[in-house]
Design an enzyme around this catalytic site. Structure first.
Site, PDB file in Angstrom:
ATOM      1  N   ASN A   9       0.882  -1.166   0.000  1.00  0.00           N
ATOM      2  CA  ASN A   9       0.000   0.000   0.000  1.00  0.00           C
ATOM      3  C   ASN A   9       0.921   1.218   0.000  1.00  0.00           C
ATOM      4  OD1 ASN A   9      -1.763   2.057   0.541  1.00  0.00           O
ATOM      5  ND2 ASN A   9      -2.647   1.133   2.391  1.00  0.00           N
ATOM      6  N   ARG A  93      -2.568  -2.157  -3.411  1.00  0.00           N
ATOM      7  CA  ARG A  93      -3.735  -1.294  -3.287  1.00  0.00           C
ATOM      8  C   ARG A  93      -3.593  -0.214  -4.356  1.00  0.00           C
ATOM      9  NH1 ARG A  93      -5.155   3.143   1.333  1.00  0.00           N
ATOM     10  NH2 ARG A  93      -7.242   3.583   0.586  1.00  0.00           N
ATOM     11  N   HIS A 181     -12.291   3.687  -0.482  1.00  0.00           N
ATOM     12  CA  HIS A 181     -12.230   2.826   0.706  1.00  0.00           C
ATOM     13  C   HIS A 181     -12.928   1.481   0.471  1.00  0.00           C
ATOM     14  CE1 HIS A 181     -11.569   6.490   3.552  1.00  0.00           C
ATOM     15  NE2 HIS A 181     -10.428   5.884   3.307  1.00  0.00           N
ATOM     16  N   LEU A 209     -13.461   5.545   9.567  1.00  0.00           N
ATOM     17  CA  LEU A 209     -12.996   6.839  10.091  1.00  0.00           C
ATOM     18  C   LEU A 209     -11.514   6.749  10.440  1.00  0.00           C
ATOM     19  CD1 LEU A 209     -16.018   7.533  12.522  1.00  0.00           C
ATOM     20  CD2 LEU A 209     -15.783   8.197  10.120  1.00  0.00           C
ATOM     21  N   GLY A 212      -8.155   9.388   6.299  1.00  0.00           N
ATOM     22  CA  GLY A 212      -9.192   9.560   5.293  1.00  0.00           C
ATOM     23  C   GLY A 212     -10.462   9.002   5.916  1.00  0.00           C
ATOM     24  N   ARG A 241      -8.176  16.745   4.830  1.00  0.00           N
ATOM     25  CA  ARG A 241      -9.023  17.049   3.670  1.00  0.00           C
ATOM     26  C   ARG A 241     -10.345  17.648   4.126  1.00  0.00           C
ATOM     27  NH1 ARG A 241      -8.705  11.186   1.059  1.00  0.00           N
ATOM     28  NH2 ARG A 241      -7.043  10.756   2.537  1.00  0.00           N
ATOM     29  N   GLY A 328      -8.889   3.799  12.292  1.00  0.00           N
ATOM     30  CA  GLY A 328      -8.247   4.377  13.484  1.00  0.00           C
ATOM     31  C   GLY A 328      -9.201   5.031  14.472  1.00  0.00           C
ATOM     32  N   HIS A 332     -10.996   3.068  17.736  1.00  0.00           N
ATOM     33  CA  HIS A 332     -10.343   3.390  19.011  1.00  0.00           C
ATOM     34  C   HIS A 332     -10.923   4.571  19.777  1.00  0.00           C
ATOM     35  CE1 HIS A 332      -7.385   0.459  17.874  1.00  0.00           C
ATOM     36  NE2 HIS A 332      -7.130   1.107  16.767  1.00  0.00           N
ATOM     37  N   GLU A 379      -7.322  -4.129   5.275  1.00  0.00           N
ATOM     38  CA  GLU A 379      -7.266  -4.026   3.814  1.00  0.00           C
ATOM     39  C   GLU A 379      -6.213  -4.978   3.237  1.00  0.00           C
ATOM     40  OE1 GLU A 379      -7.039   0.012   4.908  1.00  0.00           O
ATOM     41  OE2 GLU A 379      -8.247   0.669   3.215  1.00  0.00           O
TER      42      GLU A 379
HETATM   43  P1  ADP Z   1      -5.077   5.913   7.773  1.00  0.00           P
HETATM   44  O1  ADP Z   1      -4.952   4.423   7.593  1.00  0.00           O
HETATM   45  O2  ADP Z   1      -6.171   6.553   6.951  1.00  0.00           O
HETATM   46  O3  ADP Z   1      -3.786   6.664   7.710  1.00  0.00           O
HETATM   47  P2  ADP Z   1      -5.900   5.219  10.466  1.00  0.00           P
HETATM   48  O4  ADP Z   1      -7.011   4.282  10.159  1.00  0.00           O
HETATM   49  O5  ADP Z   1      -4.637   4.664  11.026  1.00  0.00           O
HETATM   50  O6  ADP Z   1      -5.585   6.181   9.247  1.00  0.00           O
HETATM   51  O7  ADP Z   1      -6.467   6.312  11.496  1.00  0.00           O
HETATM   52  C1  ADP Z   1      -5.709   7.398  11.909  1.00  0.00           C
HETATM   53  C2  ADP Z   1      -6.562   8.217  12.862  1.00  0.00           C
HETATM   54  O8  ADP Z   1      -6.991   7.388  13.943  1.00  0.00           O
HETATM   55  C3  ADP Z   1      -5.804   9.388  13.465  1.00  0.00           C
HETATM   56  O9  ADP Z   1      -6.620  10.538  13.513  1.00  0.00           O
HETATM   57  C4  ADP Z   1      -5.536   8.913  14.892  1.00  0.00           C
HETATM   58  O10 ADP Z   1      -5.444   9.964  15.799  1.00  0.00           O
HETATM   59  C5  ADP Z   1      -6.784   8.098  15.148  1.00  0.00           C
HETATM   60  N1  ADP Z   1      -6.579   7.191  16.286  1.00  0.00           N
HETATM   61  C6  ADP Z   1      -5.772   6.122  16.358  1.00  0.00           C
HETATM   62  N2  ADP Z   1      -5.810   5.589  17.608  1.00  0.00           N
HETATM   63  C7  ADP Z   1      -6.647   6.369  18.329  1.00  0.00           C
HETATM   64  C8  ADP Z   1      -7.114   6.357  19.679  1.00  0.00           C
HETATM   65  N3  ADP Z   1      -6.703   5.430  20.540  1.00  0.00           N
HETATM   66  N4  ADP Z   1      -8.000   7.312  20.056  1.00  0.00           N
HETATM   67  C9  ADP Z   1      -8.403   8.242  19.199  1.00  0.00           C
HETATM   68  N5  ADP Z   1      -8.012   8.321  17.910  1.00  0.00           N
HETATM   69  C10 ADP Z   1      -7.153   7.384  17.486  1.00  0.00           C
END
Ligand code: ADP
Length: 409
Positions: A9, A93, A181, A209, A212, A241, A328, A332, A379
């Site tokens: 990716n 990807r 996505h 969420l 992106g 974004r 993310g 979480h 993914e």
């Molecule tokens: P991507 O794969 O699109 O780069 P992710 O799915 O890893 O992104 O998500 C990143 C987002 O998730 C960030 O805004 C990060 O702060 C948030 N995040 C990750 N862990 C936590 C947590 N424990 N609490 C709140 N937000 C979290």
């Protein structure tokens, strides 16, 4: 010697990878890792499934590196780790499949040329995705490569959900809603089918969420609408974004604020969203911890836009049976899930606070009309499954097809 599938990716600042042992009908994860800090001081780390570091490598000096230079240590490590000819194929990807590619495809010269024509539709992602394809083709000329598309899952959206209200000349030229996505949504739809088969046949909204962010409305496991559209800039507010904005804002930025096209692109893709509104960070963790009122303002707008779009997609579905949080923030950030659920009480959503705080899989109460679930996305697993399936279908046990050897020169 076990055969393995590598998934890549490739983005602008990192290349995430995963390595799977090619089994009968399933793939076993062997390693996950990333090449991070691209454009600064790159470093490569490979970890075992339990997160133990298996290998790490840091380039000595800061320099712009080609994808070949960056991927070389990974391929060498795989050869050493698994033995000589272990790699059966690489699954990538690829963000945009355009109107032509709506299922995973073996990459050859013709496919690559077609995918390069789609670069203007995903300028931030597609060039990096394809640079990794070309680098692997040069480093391992015979190795089969497969592209999995983020747009593919939305290919069967009803025509009305694909439409853009523009003059026909433009829509005939490919300006339409595609959605993104899709690899994540396909994985989540599969997980939901296993966890709750009856629910999976109903009206479901999934919220991916992460940095992106998007929503997808599914009926019977298929996408019927989604918030990202022609590009991955549309829909929800994201890390950097803006998501949906009045198109007049773009004109105003150019005509009145004097921004040229590159500055508008930078503003909308890199300087907006959580980062732009808070002026602090694009990282939800930092915003949740901050006492600065601008952080709260950014979170409020983020949640508001999710709630509003869920309302719109619930209308498209004609009701709602389940809401799934993922990625993310979705997986979480319990407080964000709880704020979204509270605002959707009118739809029959009732969040179980304790289950939510414990990040349980089911976080709605037994009275909730809408079931609310938290499902981790993967993914890489989806890409590996598609790649393995395609290699099996095409009976390619050995890397003897793909790019011509002459590409090595
Ligand atoms: P991507 O794969 O699109 O780069 P992710 O799915 O890893 O992104 O998500 C990143 C987002 O998730 C960030 O805004 C990060 O702060 C948030 N995040 C990750 N862990 C936590 C947590 N424990 N609490 C709140 N937000 C979290």
């Amino acid at each position: 010697m076990p055969k393995a599938i590598l998934t890549l990716n490739a983005g602008s600042s990192s290349i995430k990878f995963a390595l799977y042992e090619l089994g009968g009908s399933t793939q076993r994860l062997l390693s996950r890792g990333a090449i991070e800090g691209i454009g600064e001081t790159p470093r490569f780390t490979a970890r075992a499934p339990d997160a133990t570091v298996l290998e790490s490598y840091a380039w000595q000096h800061q320099a712009a590196r080609s994808h070949e230079e960056l991927l070389q240590p990974l391929l060498v490590w795989i050869t050493n780790h698994l033995g000589g000819e272990a790699l059966a194929g690489v699954g990538h990807r690829v963000v945009h499949g355009g109107p032509l590619f709506h299922r995973p495809v073996r990459i050859d010269e013709t496919v690559l040329t077609a995918l390069e024509r789609l670069v203007p539709l995903a300028p931030l992602h597609q060039p990096h995705n394809l640079a990794a394809v070309k680098a692997v083709a040069r480093l391992r000329p015979g190795l089969p490569q497969v592209a999995c598309f983020d747009t593919a899952f939305h290919h069967e959206m009803p025509a009305v959900a694909r439409g853009l209200p523009l003059p026909r000349t433009y829509t005939a030229a490919g300006l339409r809603r595609y959605g993104f996505h899709g690899i994540s949504y396909e994985y989540l739809a599969g997980r939901l089918r296993l966890l709750a088969p009856t629910l999976a046949k109903g009206r479901v909204i999934m919220a991916h969420l992460g940095n992106g962010a998007s929503l997808c409305a599914l009926r019977n496991g298929r996408s019927i609408d989604t918030t990202m559209s022609f590009t991955a800039l549309d829909g929800l507010m994201m890390g950097t974004r803006c998501g949906s904005i009045d198109a007049g804002v773009v004109l105003y930025l150019q005509q009145t604020c004097g921004l040229d096209v590159a500055a508008v692109e930078r503003t909308l893709y890199h300087d907006s969203g959580l980062l732009g509104v808070s002026g602090i960070s694009n990282d939800m963790r930092a915003l949740l911890q901050s006492q600065d009122p601008r952080a709260r303002e950014a979170i409020d707008l983020f949640v508001y836009r999710i709630v509003k779009e869920i309302g719109a997609l619930a209308s498209a579905l004609g009701g709602l049976d389940a809401l799934v949080f993922s990625a993310g923030i979705g997986e979480h950030a319990a407080s964000i899930r709880s704020e979204v659920c509270d605002a959707l009480a009118w739809l029959g959503v009732e969040c179980d606070g304790l289950a939510n705080d414990r990040h349980e899989a089911l976080i709605s109460t037994s009275h909730s009309v809408v079931r609310v679930l938290v499902i981790g996305t993967d993914e890489e697993a989806m890409i590996a499954a598609h790649t393995a399936e395609l290699l099996r279908k095409q009976s390619l046990p050995y890397p003897n097809h793909g790019f011509e050897e002459r590409r090595a020169s």
